[in-house]
Design a protein around this motif. Sequence first.
Motif, PDB file in Angstrom:
ATOM      1  N   ASN A 268       0.814  -1.223   0.000  1.00 10.52           N
ATOM      2  CA  ASN A 268       0.000   0.000   0.000  1.00 10.52           C
ATOM      3  C   ASN A 268       0.846   1.271   0.000  1.00 10.52           C
TER       4      ASN A 268
ATOM      5  N   ARG B 230       1.676   1.996  -3.542  1.00 15.52           N
ATOM      6  CA  ARG B 230       0.459   2.434  -4.230  1.00 15.52           C
ATOM      7  C   ARG B 230       0.142   3.889  -3.886  1.00 15.52           C
TER       8      ARG B 230
ATOM      9  N   LYS C   5       0.351  -0.163  -9.313  1.00 15.11           N
ATOM     10  CA  LYS C   5      -0.747  -1.117  -9.446  1.00 15.11           C
ATOM     11  C   LYS C   5      -0.363  -2.156 -10.497  1.00 15.11           C
TER      12      LYS C   5
END
Length: 318
Positions: free
Chosen positions: A284, A287, A293
């Motif tokens: 995360n 991201r 992604k």
Amino acid sequence: MKSEKILITGALGQLGTVLTNELQKKYGINSVIATDLRPNFDFNGVFETLDVTNFKAIEECVIKHNVTQIYHLAAILSANGEKNPLKTWDINMSTLFNVLEVSRLCNINKIFYPSSIAVFGDEIESVNTPQSPNLTPLTVYGMSKVAGENWVNYYHKRYGLDIRSLRYPGVIGYQSLPGGGTTDYAVDIYHKAVNNEDFECFLKASTMLPMIFIDDAIRATLELMDAPRKIISIRTSYNLAGMSFTPNELYNSIRKTYPDFKISYNPDFRQEIADSWPKSIDDNTARKDWGWKPNYDLDSMTNIMIQKLKAQYHSVVA
């Protein structure tokens, strides 16, 4: 962009082969200096035979080509590393120190250092392993990567070097043969299937590991290196995720194309290494920071791997 000169160590390896080609497309074929310990007389572009354990040789290469960025990929990987632990530590660390010192002395603008899921030991949350867990790896390769992450962080904090890093999961690609890693079964199995050969897996059927398709791995690398310096919050190494699967799930994905394909299981010393690694990765932070992604799942990767390898083997036969 055209004024950049990129030096790649370990350019003939699995990751280096593809990354070199993509960097040539991005910066121009004459702006990328590919290097490796062994010569490549058929290389399309600028190639130098380079021993990265030789500090002076790296420095001379950097000065000769007016290098502005370094991608330091040269290393002994996990499974091969366990065959000669002291040599693995010595080579992996000495080559990193040489690159870091040359970068400091020659004012290199940007450096890429690949880390690995090998940094994680068995004292972690194995599902969705977080960005900053306790790092107690069980392989010398993993130990060298943990130490490397701390050294690149040190050189960033102490000297201001812009060093960026990714913790790669198992990288699966069709462009080169396996290079001595614990996740390499997931490359070799495709070669066996395309050649109508049975496959013996050195891991148990249920061994879940994080993996990434080569196209995603290369894109992640370039996206990280292109990201504005101010948004890079991790100066050790970013967690990176693509997909997670077991050998049995990979086998079943391949059988959708090759229903008669056969697999057997004969776990060896690599099973203990795999058991110490995460089953899945929490990425995360990557991201959030630079918009990472993945594009590929297991079946879409399998389709491309089979298609590309069939074309390769057909051209060899022809």
